[in-house]
Design an enzyme around this catalytic site. Structure first.
Site, PDB file in Angstrom:
ATOM      1  N   HIS A 430      -2.319   0.333 -85.576  1.00 21.80           N
ATOM      2  CA  HIS A 430      -0.893   0.020 -85.638  1.00 21.80           C
ATOM      3  C   HIS A 430      -0.254   0.073 -84.258  1.00 21.80           C
ATOM      4  O   HIS A 430      -0.825   0.573 -83.283  1.00 21.80           O
ATOM      5  CB  HIS A 430      -0.172   0.987 -86.598  1.00 21.80           C
ATOM      6  CG  HIS A 430      -0.218   2.431 -86.198  1.00 21.80           C
ATOM      7  ND1 HIS A 430       0.695   2.995 -85.326  1.00 21.80           N
ATOM      8  CD2 HIS A 430      -1.057   3.440 -86.563  1.00 21.80           C
ATOM      9  CE1 HIS A 430       0.423   4.282 -85.173  1.00 21.80           C
ATOM     10  NE2 HIS A 430      -0.636   4.586 -85.909  1.00 21.80           N
ATOM     11  N   CYS A 449      -4.928   7.912 -86.587  1.00 24.60           N
ATOM     12  CA  CYS A 449      -4.981   6.449 -86.555  1.00 24.60           C
ATOM     13  C   CYS A 449      -5.089   5.965 -85.106  1.00 24.60           C
ATOM     14  O   CYS A 449      -4.819   6.711 -84.167  1.00 24.60           O
ATOM     15  CB  CYS A 449      -3.738   5.849 -87.202  1.00 24.60           C
ATOM     16  SG  CYS A 449      -3.669   6.092 -88.995  1.00 24.60           S
TER      17      CYS A 449
END
Length: 571
Positions: A430, A449
């Site tokens: 992301h 992440c």
């Protein structure tokens, strides 16, 4: 009662009979004379195979329970491949090289039972070597947590039968090794580091900070180490205590090879790297070779390849790197998992649901101290499915029972785009609201992440190769044009035409419109999903060493995975 007991006994007898009937029956064989090779092929007695693994027994069944390694050429080929395991960072002794070599020398004088036992040993070694080359010496799950790689299946039986029959033992084994350029570079790195003399360095004080023109006794030792690693040519310097211009160039080269800021300032990171000796670095290379044997042999035609310790993402199309992006990965306490998967969709303007770890370790602590945490971070609190809870009604003692959702926007924790792919760890790629992190060299800073620099650029590039209804790919346009031209060529008066100005304008307009539409979606700040229909694989991998035109490359082992594996390889 007596009848019931008899009935139970009978049931047990029937059950055991059925169970035993499922066990593979050994078929006795007899010796026979091979008229072509003019040798006797011996039958394999059951007592030699009864304590062997199911796979070994099945291999001999394929050969009708006769010896397999009757041809000297096949045996010598296998021995040669065992000797070459050292080129792959493995130990020939793990594959019985000395025992096999001695038995081969005495083969003609061995008793029959010894010959047959030798044949079994060769078969066991072939199976072991094939599995280690294809899947690695260890199962990653036995060494690490958080590994989620694609399964690698191998039929050793089929391979053995074909290679014995065709006398192609060497190709059958070598063909199982990784074919990725990184693996080849690691093998070259192993050769290079073996050329260096054995070293034992005294530790340099990590608290020092040494700059150009400094005059310190420790500079002499640093010059020697730079010479050892071939960053400094001994002919270009005197081993004096002066930090001179030649040494400055060498320090910058050394820093660059270790993923450090090449500023010439010798601080804690540079000194830590200088304190590593040959044995440590070789261990790193051996660990990386083993890990690459775990990874998928075929990464795909189009794939995203991430090297976590190098903080870099490459987008590769048909073996060509078409884009490179910096990344931020999980900090050591919240490691990013190593995995392989396939992109499923993009989410533009994503909402962010706060994960359990962050609720427990971050949100609950900060929000308890100041309820303005929620409004400041645009986080809505939910109880149950859709019941909104006011920050002042929120109960800190039950913090983990709520759901917390951050609204979309440029400052959302996920930024303006998220790349989804199925995995067991609830991670994804992301954008980020901490875009300043990309200027750092050390970027193990996230909660697990992977954050990508310029993710919208990457998303647009991937979408250019996709057919998503309204997003027709450039490849499809080319195919349609080629099909149209192929049809025209059937006319004998056909003359191939160059791309017209109108067609060129249409192509440019197509690209501009596609990109503009994505920008418009982002500007609306409304959550929007786009499916990824053509396969784009994603591989979040981990390697800390390789060789390139600049020399041996090493990166910090941010998750301490190298030593764990190296110790296991040596045990």
């Amino acid at each position: 009662m007596k009848k019931i007991c008899i009935f139970v006994v009978l049931l047990f007898v029937v059950f055991m009979a059925c169970k035993n009937s499922k066990k593979e029956v050994f078929e006795e064989s007899e010796d026979y004379f091979d008229t072509i090779r003019k040798i006797t092929i011996h039958a394999m007695p059951e007592d030699l195979l009864e304590d062997k693994s199911d796979s070994i027994r099945s291999f001999y069944k394929m050969f009708e329970n006769h010896e397999i390694w009757v041809d000297r050429e096949n045996r010598e080929d296998l021995i040669s491949q065992i000797e070459k395991t050292k080129n792959e960072g493995l130990n020939p002794e793990d594959y019985n090289i000395n025992k096999i070599f001695q038995l081969e020398l005495r083969k003609d004088s061995l008793q029959l039972e010894e010959q047959l036992a030798y044949d079994i040993l060769l078969t066991q070694t072939y199976e072991k070597l094939c599995n280690h080359y294809y899947r690695g010496k260890f199962n990653p799950d036995e060494v690490y947590n958080n590994w989620d790689l694609f399964d690698k299946k191998l039929s050793v039986a089929k391979l053995l039968k074909e290679s014995i029959d065709t006398k192609k033992i060497a190709p059958s084994i070598k063909g199982l090794l990784p074919t990725h350029p990184v693996y080849f570079s690691l093998k070259e790195a192993l050769v290079e580091i073996d050329k260096l003399p054995n070293s034992k360095f005294d530790s340099i004080d990590k608290n020092l900070k040494i700059k150009f023109n400094d005059n310190l006794d420790v500079v002499k030792e640093i010059k020697k180490r730079l010479s050892y690693w071939k960053d400094l040519n001994p002919q270009d310097t005197l081993y004096t205590s002066k930090y001179d211009a030649k040494m400055l160039d060498a320090v910058k080269k050394f820093q660059s090879r270790h993923g450090l800021f090449a500023d010439g300032v010798i601080g804690i990171g540079t000194i830590r790297a200088l304190n590593c000796n040959k044995e440590t670095r070789k261990g790193q290379i051996l660990a990386n070779l083993e890990r690459w044997r775990w990874f998928s042999r075929n990464l795909g035609e189009k794939y995203i390849l991430i090297n976590l310790p190098d903080y870099e993402l490459d987008y590769i199309v048909n073996k060509d790197t078409v884009a490179k992006h910096k990344i931020v990965c999980g900090r050591p306490q919240r490691m990013t998992p190593i995995l392989s998967s396939k992109l499923s969709n993009f989410v533009f303007n994503p909402t962010w649901t706060v994960p359990p770890t962050i609720i427990k370790e971050d949100l609950s602590v900060e929000a308890t101290a100041n309820r303005n945490y929620f409004s400041r971070n645009r986080i809505t609190i939910y109880k149950g499915t859709n019941t909104v809870v006011s920050p002042y009604e929120w109960n800190p003692e039950k913090a983990e029972s709520y759901r917390y959702v951050q609204t979309p926007g440029y400052d959302n924790s996920l930024g303006v785009v998220k790349f989804n792919f199925p995995n067991h760890h609830s991670v994804y790629l992301h954008d980020t609201n901490h875009r300043d992190y990309f200027v750092y060299k050390y970027r193990a800073l996230s909660s697990g992440c992977v954050r990508v620099q310029y993710p919208v650029v990457l998303a647009k590039m991937i979408l250019e190769g996709q057919d998503n209804g309204r997003w027709k790919s450039i490849e499809t346009i080319r195919k349609e044009r080629a099909a149209k031209e192929a049809k025209l060529k059937q006319n004998k008066n056909y003359r191939p035409a160059k791309l017209t100005a109108e067609e060129l304008e249409a192509k440019q307009k197509f690209l501009a419109e596609e990109k503009d539409e994505i920008d418009e979606i982002i500007a609306k700040k409304e959550t929007y999903y786009i499916k990824v229909k053509q396969p784009i694989y994603i591989h979040q991998l981990y390697w800390t060493s390789w060789l390139d035109k600049k020399g041996l490359q090493f990166r910090d082992d941010i998750y301490n995975l190298d030593k764990t594996l190296y110790d296991k390889l040596g045990s």
